[in-house]
Design a protein around this motif. Sequence first.
Motif, PDB file in Angstrom:
ATOM      1  N   MET A  41      43.010  36.125  38.050  1.00  0.00           N
ATOM      2  CA  MET A  41      42.860  36.877  39.287  1.00  0.00           C
ATOM      3  C   MET A  41      42.919  38.436  38.739  1.00  0.00           C
ATOM      4  N   GLU A  42      43.702  38.775  37.687  1.00  0.00           N
ATOM      5  CA  GLU A  42      44.035  40.035  37.299  1.00  0.00           C
ATOM      6  C   GLU A  42      42.698  40.319  36.593  1.00  0.00           C
ATOM      7  N   LYS A  43      42.297  39.566  35.767  1.00  0.00           N
ATOM      8  CA  LYS A  43      40.768  39.769  35.092  1.00  0.00           C
ATOM      9  C   LYS A  43      39.608  39.739  36.050  1.00  0.00           C
ATOM     10  N   GLN A  44      39.978  39.357  37.125  1.00  0.00           N
ATOM     11  CA  GLN A  44      38.672  39.610  38.234  1.00  0.00           C
ATOM     12  C   GLN A  44      38.839  40.552  39.300  1.00  0.00           C
ATOM     13  N   HIS A  45      39.921  41.464  38.876  1.00  0.00           N
ATOM     14  CA  HIS A  45      40.274  42.305  40.015  1.00  0.00           C
ATOM     15  C   HIS A  45      39.155  43.310  40.346  1.00  0.00           C
ATOM     16  N   ASN A  46      38.146  43.358  39.644  1.00  0.00           N
ATOM     17  CA  ASN A  46      36.935  44.157  39.965  1.00  0.00           C
ATOM     18  C   ASN A  46      36.247  43.588  41.200  1.00  0.00           C
ATOM     19  N   ARG A  47      36.494  42.407  41.531  1.00  0.00           N
ATOM     20  CA  ARG A  47      35.794  41.595  42.395  1.00  0.00           C
ATOM     21  C   ARG A  47      36.235  41.573  44.006  1.00  0.00           C
ATOM     22  N   GLY A  48      37.507  42.408  44.127  1.00  0.00           N
ATOM     23  CA  GLY A  48      37.867  42.443  45.372  1.00  0.00           C
ATOM     24  C   GLY A  48      39.170  43.339  45.640  1.00  0.00           C
ATOM     25  N   LYS A  76      48.087  47.871  49.749  1.00  0.00           N
ATOM     26  CA  LYS A  76      47.670  48.594  48.271  1.00  0.00           C
ATOM     27  C   LYS A  76      48.351  47.848  47.497  1.00  0.00           C
ATOM     28  N   ASP A  77      47.445  47.574  46.132  1.00  0.00           N
ATOM     29  CA  ASP A  77      48.006  46.829  44.808  1.00  0.00           C
ATOM     30  C   ASP A  77      48.602  45.566  45.442  1.00  0.00           C
ATOM     31  N   ALA A  78      47.795  44.671  46.397  1.00  0.00           N
ATOM     32  CA  ALA A  78      48.363  43.426  46.903  1.00  0.00           C
ATOM     33  C   ALA A  78      48.497  42.497  45.645  1.00  0.00           C
ATOM     34  N   LEU A  79      47.676  42.603  44.611  1.00  0.00           N
ATOM     35  CA  LEU A  79      47.563  41.267  43.681  1.00  0.00           C
ATOM     36  C   LEU A  79      49.101  41.466  42.869  1.00  0.00           C
ATOM     37  N   ALA A  80      49.340  42.723  42.552  1.00  0.00           N
ATOM     38  CA  ALA A  80      50.669  42.735  41.646  1.00  0.00           C
ATOM     39  C   ALA A  80      51.812  42.750  42.754  1.00  0.00           C
ATOM     40  N   ASN A  81      51.792  43.388  43.796  1.00  0.00           N
ATOM     41  CA  ASN A  81      52.746  43.149  44.775  1.00  0.00           C
ATOM     42  C   ASN A  81      53.139  41.750  45.221  1.00  0.00           C
ATOM     43  N   VAL A  82      52.078  40.882  45.481  1.00  0.00           N
ATOM     44  CA  VAL A  82      52.281  39.551  45.863  1.00  0.00           C
ATOM     45  C   VAL A  82      53.002  38.645  44.718  1.00  0.00           C
ATOM     46  N   PHE A  83      52.324  38.760  43.533  1.00  0.00           N
ATOM     47  CA  PHE A  83      52.993  37.986  42.601  1.00  0.00           C
ATOM     48  C   PHE A  83      54.417  38.514  42.142  1.00  0.00           C
ATOM     49  N   ARG A  84      54.587  40.055  42.191  1.00  0.00           N
ATOM     50  CA  ARG A  84      56.041  40.412  42.060  1.00  0.00           C
ATOM     51  C   ARG A  84      56.967  39.859  42.904  1.00  0.00           C
ATOM     52  N   LYS A  85      56.500  39.884  44.332  1.00  0.00           N
ATOM     53  CA  LYS A  85      57.573  39.489  45.196  1.00  0.00           C
ATOM     54  C   LYS A  85      57.891  37.726  44.908  1.00  0.00           C
ATOM     55  N   GLY A 115      53.796  24.272  42.204  1.00  0.00           N
ATOM     56  CA  GLY A 115      52.755  22.982  42.464  1.00  0.00           C
ATOM     57  C   GLY A 115      51.722  22.957  41.500  1.00  0.00           C
ATOM     58  N   GLU A 116      51.251  21.950  41.376  1.00  0.00           N
ATOM     59  CA  GLU A 116      49.987  21.476  40.362  1.00  0.00           C
ATOM     60  C   GLU A 116      49.001  21.889  40.818  1.00  0.00           C
ATOM     61  N   ILE A 117      48.590  22.353  42.046  1.00  0.00           N
ATOM     62  CA  ILE A 117      47.270  23.242  42.469  1.00  0.00           C
ATOM     63  C   ILE A 117      47.580  24.572  42.862  1.00  0.00           C
ATOM     64  N   LEU A 118      46.958  25.278  42.267  1.00  0.00           N
ATOM     65  CA  LEU A 118      47.054  26.864  42.430  1.00  0.00           C
ATOM     66  C   LEU A 118      45.802  27.560  42.868  1.00  0.00           C
ATOM     67  N   ILE A 119      45.542  28.117  43.940  1.00  0.00           N
ATOM     68  CA  ILE A 119      44.455  28.929  43.976  1.00  0.00           C
ATOM     69  C   ILE A 119      44.512  30.351  44.418  1.00  0.00           C
ATOM     70  N   GLY A 120      43.673  31.055  44.178  1.00  0.00           N
ATOM     71  CA  GLY A 120      43.826  32.502  44.566  1.00  0.00           C
ATOM     72  C   GLY A 120      42.415  33.279  44.811  1.00  0.00           C
ATOM     73  N   HIS A 121      42.500  34.189  45.615  1.00  0.00           N
ATOM     74  CA  HIS A 121      41.030  34.841  46.367  1.00  0.00           C
ATOM     75  C   HIS A 121      41.440  36.454  46.394  1.00  0.00           C
ATOM     76  N   LEU A 122      40.257  37.135  45.705  1.00  0.00           N
ATOM     77  CA  LEU A 122      40.079  38.522  45.740  1.00  0.00           C
ATOM     78  C   LEU A 122      39.130  38.988  46.967  1.00  0.00           C
ATOM     79  N   ARG A 123      39.515  39.553  47.857  1.00  0.00           N
ATOM     80  CA  ARG A 123      38.496  40.048  48.929  1.00  0.00           C
ATOM     81  C   ARG A 123      37.826  41.371  48.826  1.00  0.00           C
ATOM     82  N   TYR A 124      36.779  41.407  48.954  1.00  0.00           N
ATOM     83  CA  TYR A 124      35.880  42.690  49.252  1.00  0.00           C
ATOM     84  C   TYR A 124      35.337  42.247  50.633  1.00  0.00           C
ATOM     85  N   GLY A 125      35.873  43.033  51.619  1.00  0.00           N
ATOM     86  CA  GLY A 125      35.496  42.698  52.940  1.00  0.00           C
ATOM     87  C   GLY A 125      33.960  42.825  53.146  1.00  0.00           C
ATOM     88  N   THR A 126      33.021  42.207  53.755  1.00  0.00           N
ATOM     89  CA  THR A 126      31.628  42.743  54.222  1.00  0.00           C
ATOM     90  C   THR A 126      31.657  42.338  55.601  1.00  0.00           C
TER      91      THR A 126
END
Length: 641
Positions: A41-48, A76-85, A115-126
């Motif tokens: 997700m960090e490597k794709q932070h440009n996408r959302g 703000k800084d949701a990606l880092a904050n969620v994983f940090r929490k 878990g064995e399955i982990l998913i993540g989403h980065l959002r740019y809202g249109t």
Amino acid sequence: MSDFLKHECGIAAVRLRKPLAYYKDRYGTALWGFNKLFLLMEKQHNRGQDGIGIGSSKIGMPLGDPYVFRRRSAEKDALANVFRKEMKAFHKMVRKGLLDPENPEDVKRKFDFGGEILIGHLRYGTSGGFEEGSCHPYLRRSNWPTRTLMVMGNFNMTNAGQLNRVLIERGQHPVFGTDTQTVLEEIGFHLDEEHTDLYRELRDKGVDGSDIPNLISERLDLVDLVRRSAGQWDGGYAICGVVGNGDMFVMRDPHGIRPCHMLVTDEVIAFASERVPLMTVFEASEDQVQSLEPGSVVTIKSDGTKIEARFAEEGPIYPCSFERIYFSRGNDPEIYKERKKMGAALVPQVVDAIGGAVDKAVFSFIPNTAETAWYGLMDGLRMFRREEVREALLKAMEEGNLDSSMIDELVMRNWPRGEKIAHKDIKMRTFIAQEKGRDQLVSHVYDITYGMVEEGDALVALDDSIVRGTTLKKSILKILARTHPRKIVVCSTAPQIRYPDCYGIDMSELGKFIAFQAAVALHRKAGRQSLLDEVYDDCRRELSKPPSEMRNAVKKVYAAFSDEEISAEISRMVTPEECDWKGDVQVLFQTIENLHEAIGGPCGDWYFTGNYPTAGGFATVNAAYLRWYDGVGGRSYDLPL
């Protein structure tokens, strides 16, 4: 891209193929998968940057233990904050003696994202809101694992209204607002149906109730589920779904509009919107990462069985060309080469614009994302100059006039000069409400390097694309003018954006495109308002047809003018009016032919050509014209039910 656009989102998914104990033994942590998800997700932070969401599914949990988890944030800084929490919660349990990090089974049972399955989403809202509730993944809970469903994706459905009508006609009560909810409910409906059919069949055969859940899980057919769910979808999409029993699927739209890549190793099956993050995070080679075939779905059962199958008929492939021009990270080897080719393809137009005087021009780029294309432009200019020198030397040799002074003149003179003139200094917050105040703020987003443009020089600035032209007129050209060049040439690696997008990019209002504004201005100058009226009537007629018969009636607006005429009008329109500098401004655009040659493969170009890959595109462009003509704003594919 000097005109900032929100665009398609980013997805990441990690499906572990070994027990957590394997990763603890080999890599020293049972959170190997969780860490990989963060990196993807960090490597794709440009996408959302409007919000993020992560989900986890644990396979084979004891009865009574939770098995599906989700976190979302739009702060703000949701990606880092969620994983940090989440890591803070993990370490808190360790400190209190509630969790043993050396025991993988303890980690799985007690840490939500073990878990064995982990998913993540980065959002740019249109579309939809910008609060946490609009972030993926969406979750549909049930006390049956085989009816519990999480869905996330990078997509936009052009016919969300029609899809919601289908739900209503079934007797459902959809919550309107996003096509994500529509997709979730459609898949959920078919999941419920299949679950119910299997349950009744097993019950009627006298199967013991305690055995039924496992038998349903084994027989659940995800390929058929996806095929039935997606039958009426019109749009571009890469969608990932996770069923509570541990089954998962990842699918890509039949035209390949939205990107999706997959890596398969002995340890993991991983998915991402871009190829390079998979290569970097998992230290994989380029040939190990494959692109999902358009119209295909990859399913992974809870026992690890992987199947790749088609859910839709094979059709023409139209991958979004803006991925290549701007959105995807430029360190992908293919995209890097293509962007350099796009820059080099502009050389003939650039040389003509500066009158061939390469020695009296400075070549730069704005914004930073155009840097790779600028390298291509500079390479192309050097090749142009080398050919000039070669021809001059050959001619001098034939005439017997070759001497050292001529060689010095030919070789040393007229070589292209590249400089970084514009710098994006800060990320401005438009906290001032008045339009004039905002314009003054925006004018200071960029700063310049002084002293690089000499008297009599032209300044050539390369941009990824020019959409609305607002930033050019109100900010960038005023800033570049402070270098006092004799002429400013702005060249776009993308062709003229003439038509709205409806598959995920925030380009839906036709009247905001500078190319459309220029064409309309030219018609009105020529006294052809009646043609604009005719197009309005044509669009209404097209919208009354069945979707499969619709055509793009807006093409008539551009048909009377050459690309050069529209570019000239754009140049006039973006030239700052309140500016002490009085030099010329010329705006150049990539040609469609050169774009296709640079990309070299299938290319979705509907925003340039008006040739949409789906029926929803033609409905969108015709509706967009009606909205513009009637003075109505908003997305042209937000049509009423």
